[in-house]
Motif scaffolding. Structure first.
Motif, PDB file in Angstrom:
ATOM      1  N   LEU A  71      -8.078  -2.734  -1.321  1.00  0.00           N
ATOM      2  CA  LEU A  71      -8.286  -1.369  -1.798  1.00  0.00           C
ATOM      3  C   LEU A  71      -9.756  -1.042  -2.056  1.00  0.00           C
ATOM      4  N   SER A  94      -7.453  -0.958   8.044  1.00  0.00           N
ATOM      5  CA  SER A  94      -7.882  -2.337   7.834  1.00  0.00           C
ATOM      6  C   SER A  94      -6.952  -3.377   8.449  1.00  0.00           C
ATOM      7  N   THR A 116      -8.480   1.809   3.976  1.00  0.00           N
ATOM      8  CA  THR A 116      -7.311   0.929   3.863  1.00  0.00           C
ATOM      9  C   THR A 116      -6.322   1.157   5.008  1.00  0.00           C
ATOM     10  N   LEU A 151       0.831  -1.212   0.000  1.00  0.00           N
ATOM     11  CA  LEU A 151       0.000   0.000   0.000  1.00  0.00           C
ATOM     12  C   LEU A 151       0.864   1.261   0.000  1.00  0.00           C
TER      13      LEU A 151
END
Length: 299
Positions: A246, A118, A115, A48
């Protein structure tokens, strides 16, 4: 390195410090068997982060152009260099709080910000678990800084420095800090609350550097529950693969909008806080917190 601009030197030193601290924390976690790190989670964070770097590079020129264009219409100019940087960092931090608040209280933006929340772990690499699409809209929140007479380069630099500080508070290790510090600045304890999925902790402590904005606007919460902090989302996605990590909230949002009765409800699903539903089948964090406070165990 002696030829570098002092601002670049400071940024490199802070980034180097963050890398060293991450490696130290990772080593201590394994050495002490604390299980603060897991290989797949760390790889997700790196993935990410890489995507966020790419999106930042994609919009870097347009961000600079937008801020420079807005700067032409500045309302005033601060000439004292010390006051200039003090005001820039303070106002930039407040505008980040507004950006962050929006990411939690508007589901459209939450679909992008989610995100970052998470992971069910919390460590220095969690700080790199970036909101991948944020660079596409972040500039809108920082345009007021250009109107206040701050240059595009200085705005971007101030953001980098405050972002690096924000990474440093992503740790479960108990850092002894003086009480006064926690009244003004975000601490690891404050940010553990922010990443928690415990109902009383939801949508709290939005600050990056200064915690005073949360104290002022009612989003502050101490790490004060008897129960341990549970990190992650109230409902974790089963699929944490590279695509779903995502887009899982986008899928849920599109589903809710598609099946909502009437245009008004469809719009509300987009812009009301996460958890809002037209039929009460799910509830926002604030509703859950009011109900929690009514329970005998919360007294």
């Amino acid at each position: 390195m002696s030829d570098l601009d002092p601002r670049n030197k400071a940024a490199l030193v802070l980034m180097g410090l963050l890398v060293v601290l991450t490696l130290v924390e990772m080593g201590l976690s394994y050495w002490e068997n604390r299980k603060y790190y897991q290989t797949r989670d760390t790889l997700n964070n790196i993935y990410l982060t890489s995507l966020a770097v790419i999106t930042n590079l994609m919009v870097k020129v347009s961000t600079f152009v937008v801020l420079s264009f807005t700067y032409q219409y500045r309302l005033f100019q601060i000439h004292n260099i010390y006051l200039y940087w003090f005001v820039l960092v303070i106002v930039q931090d407040f505008l980040y709080w507004v950006l962050h608040y929006t990411g939690h209280y508007c589901r459209f933006f939450w679909a992008m910000h989610v995100t970052h929340h998470s992971s069910e772990l919390f460590n220095f690499t969690t700080g790199f678990r970036s909101t991948v699409f944020e660079p596409f809209y972040r500039v809108v929140f920082y345009m007021p800084l250009a109107l206040m007479g701050f240059t595009a380069l200085d705005i971007l630099y101030a953001y980098l420095i405050t972002q690096l500080y924000g990474n440093l508070v992503h740790t479960q290790y108990k850092i002894p800090l003086p009480k006064w510090y926690g009244w003004l600045f975000v601490t690891p304890s404050h940010h553990r609350v922010h990443h928690a999925s415990n109902i009383p902790y939801l949508d709290k402590n939005m600050g990056m550097v200064l915690i005073i904005w949360d104290r002022m606007f009612g989003t502050f919460r101490d790490e004060d529950l008897d129960e341990p902090v549970k990190y992650g989302l109230t409902t974790q996605p089963e699929d944490m693969g590279p695509v779903n990590i995502l887009f899982h909230e986008w899928k849920a949002l599109i589903h809710d909008v598609k099946h909502a009765p009437g245009i008004k409800n469809k719009v509300k699903y987009m812009f009301n806080p996460p958890g809002w539903s037209h039929d009460g089948s799910s509830q926002t964090a604030r509703v859950l917190q009011r109900e929690y406070e009514k329970q005998p165990f919360s007294k």
